[in-house]
Design a protein around this motif. Structure first.
Motif, PDB file in Angstrom:
ATOM      1  N   GLY A  25      28.528   8.229  43.380  1.00 43.82           N
ATOM      2  CA  GLY A  25      28.510   9.582  42.851  1.00 43.82           C
ATOM      3  C   GLY A  25      27.238   9.865  42.077  1.00 43.82           C
ATOM      4  O   GLY A  25      26.592   8.958  41.557  1.00 43.82           O
ATOM      5  N   GLY A  26      26.904  11.160  41.969  1.00 41.22           N
ATOM      6  CA  GLY A  26      25.700  11.539  41.239  1.00 41.22           C
ATOM      7  C   GLY A  26      25.356  13.006  41.395  1.00 41.22           C
ATOM      8  O   GLY A  26      24.218  13.400  41.186  1.00 41.22           O
ATOM      9  N   GLY A  27      26.336  13.825  41.778  1.00 38.81           N
ATOM     10  CA  GLY A  27      26.065  15.245  41.944  1.00 38.81           C
ATOM     11  C   GLY A  27      25.022  15.480  43.028  1.00 38.81           C
ATOM     12  O   GLY A  27      25.044  14.839  44.085  1.00 38.81           O
ATOM     13  N   ALA A  28      24.075  16.372  42.749  1.00 43.04           N
ATOM     14  CA  ALA A  28      23.053  16.717  43.738  1.00 43.04           C
ATOM     15  C   ALA A  28      22.218  15.511  44.143  1.00 43.04           C
ATOM     16  O   ALA A  28      21.677  15.479  45.250  1.00 43.04           O
ATOM     17  CB  ALA A  28      22.151  17.823  43.181  1.00 43.04           C
ATOM     18  N   ARG A  29      22.123  14.509  43.285  1.00 45.72           N
ATOM     19  CA  ARG A  29      21.385  13.298  43.659  1.00 45.72           C
ATOM     20  C   ARG A  29      22.039  12.611  44.862  1.00 45.72           C
ATOM     21  O   ARG A  29      21.382  11.905  45.625  1.00 45.72           O
ATOM     22  CB  ARG A  29      21.311  12.337  42.470  1.00 45.72           C
ATOM     23  CG  ARG A  29      20.486  12.866  41.306  1.00 45.72           C
ATOM     24  CD  ARG A  29      20.309  11.819  40.230  1.00 45.72           C
ATOM     25  NE  ARG A  29      21.549  11.509  39.550  1.00 45.72           N
ATOM     26  CZ  ARG A  29      22.005  12.145  38.473  1.00 45.72           C
ATOM     27  NH1 ARG A  29      21.299  13.164  37.956  1.00 45.72           N
ATOM     28  NH2 ARG A  29      23.146  11.794  37.903  1.00 45.72           N
TER      29      ARG A  29
END
Length: 284
Positions: free
Chosen positions: A15-19
């Motif tokens: 996980g990491g959002g937009a990353r």
């Protein structure tokens, strides 16, 4: 998707959002090297990318689609997670004044995400997927890690990606689930259960960053520190268990904010570059 003979590759998407859009670049580069993952597990954005890939969506098509969508506007996402939390605090105060619990309130962002995932996931169930896939979420009531591998794909993936403050909890099997990054942001152990000969784990977490300036940022930093410590501990255990069977790559996505979906091209290229550099170590 066609099955590949030879060594089995498992892919753990963090996980990491937009990353986490870097995962699309990882998949593109693996395809170019004729290394199709045969089992998948994902957390948060890793669950979104992994789930749609397992459902038959080609990563190149997903990149082309996302290039033409303004996700922040579609889902009404502020530019920073700090702003998300500030809005959530105000909404919580309003709910308290009205004496209505959160589960009685509709979540427009969550509804839009569910429909988005249902359409792109072709309304499939986990049991229908061409590639075995697990989405990791957290139980809001007990704090337990929940591994979802059955039922409607869009529900399970949304649960894994239900970032607190941004999206409401997702109801699944009489449980309320939230973002799996709280308990297992890089689901190596979920892939390990499938028994692949090699596991490629893609870590798109970011360093802590500059000193917090507001009380909201201080609160978020406290969560980030806990998540980082837990992640490092889990990763150390995984290396000890798996040895050379585990390869971890870290695309250079530190400059991409959690909600900066407009930086899709940079994220995809970072994923491709990290994978190219690591290919010689797979099945070496």
């Amino acid at each position: 998707m066609k099955k590949r003979s030879g060594p089995r590759l498992g892919l753990a998407l963090g996980g990491g959002g937009a990353r986490g859009l870097a995962h699309l670049g990882v998949l593109l580069e693996l395809e170019a090297a004729d290394l199709e993952p045969e089992v998948l597990a994902g957390t948060s954005m890793g669950a979104i990318v992994g789930g749609l890939y397992a459902a038959g969506q080609h990563p190149r098509r997903l990149v082309q689609l996302l290039e033409h969508l303004e996700l922040d506007k579609i889902f009404g996402v502020p530019k920073t997670y700090e702003r998300v939390v500030e809005q959530a605090v105000l909404e919580a105060l309003w709910e308290r004044l009205r004496r209505r619990p959160w589960w009685e309130e509709a979540s427009p962002r969550l509804s839009r995400l569910l429909e988005f995932l249902r359409l792109l996931g072709k309304n499939q169930h986990f049991e229908d997927l061409a590639i075995p896939f697990v989405a990791v979420a957290a139980d809001l009531a007990t704090g337990e890690e929940v591994r979802i591998d059955e039922g409607a794909l869009h529900i399970g993936v949304a649960a894994s990606a239900a970032l607190p403050g941004l999206l409401g909890p997702v109801k699944w099997r009489k449980r309320y689930l939230v973002d799996g990054g709280i308990v297992n942001n890089l689901p190596i152990d979920a892939v390990e259960e499938f028994g692949p000969q090699q596991i490629l784990a893609v870590d798109v977490s970011a360093p802590l960053g500059p000193m917090p300036k507001s009380l909201v940022e201080v609160a978020l930093r406290s969560y980030q520190i806990t998540a980082q410590e837990l992640g490092e501990l889990k990763l150390a255990w995984a290396h000890k268990r798996l040895g050379e069977r585990l390869l971890v790559i870290r695309p250079h996505v530190e400059g991409i904010g959690l909600l900066e979906f407009s930086k899709l091209p940079e994220a995809v290229e970072a994923g491709r570059e990290a994978t190219r550099s690591a290919l010689r170590y797979l099945f070496a």
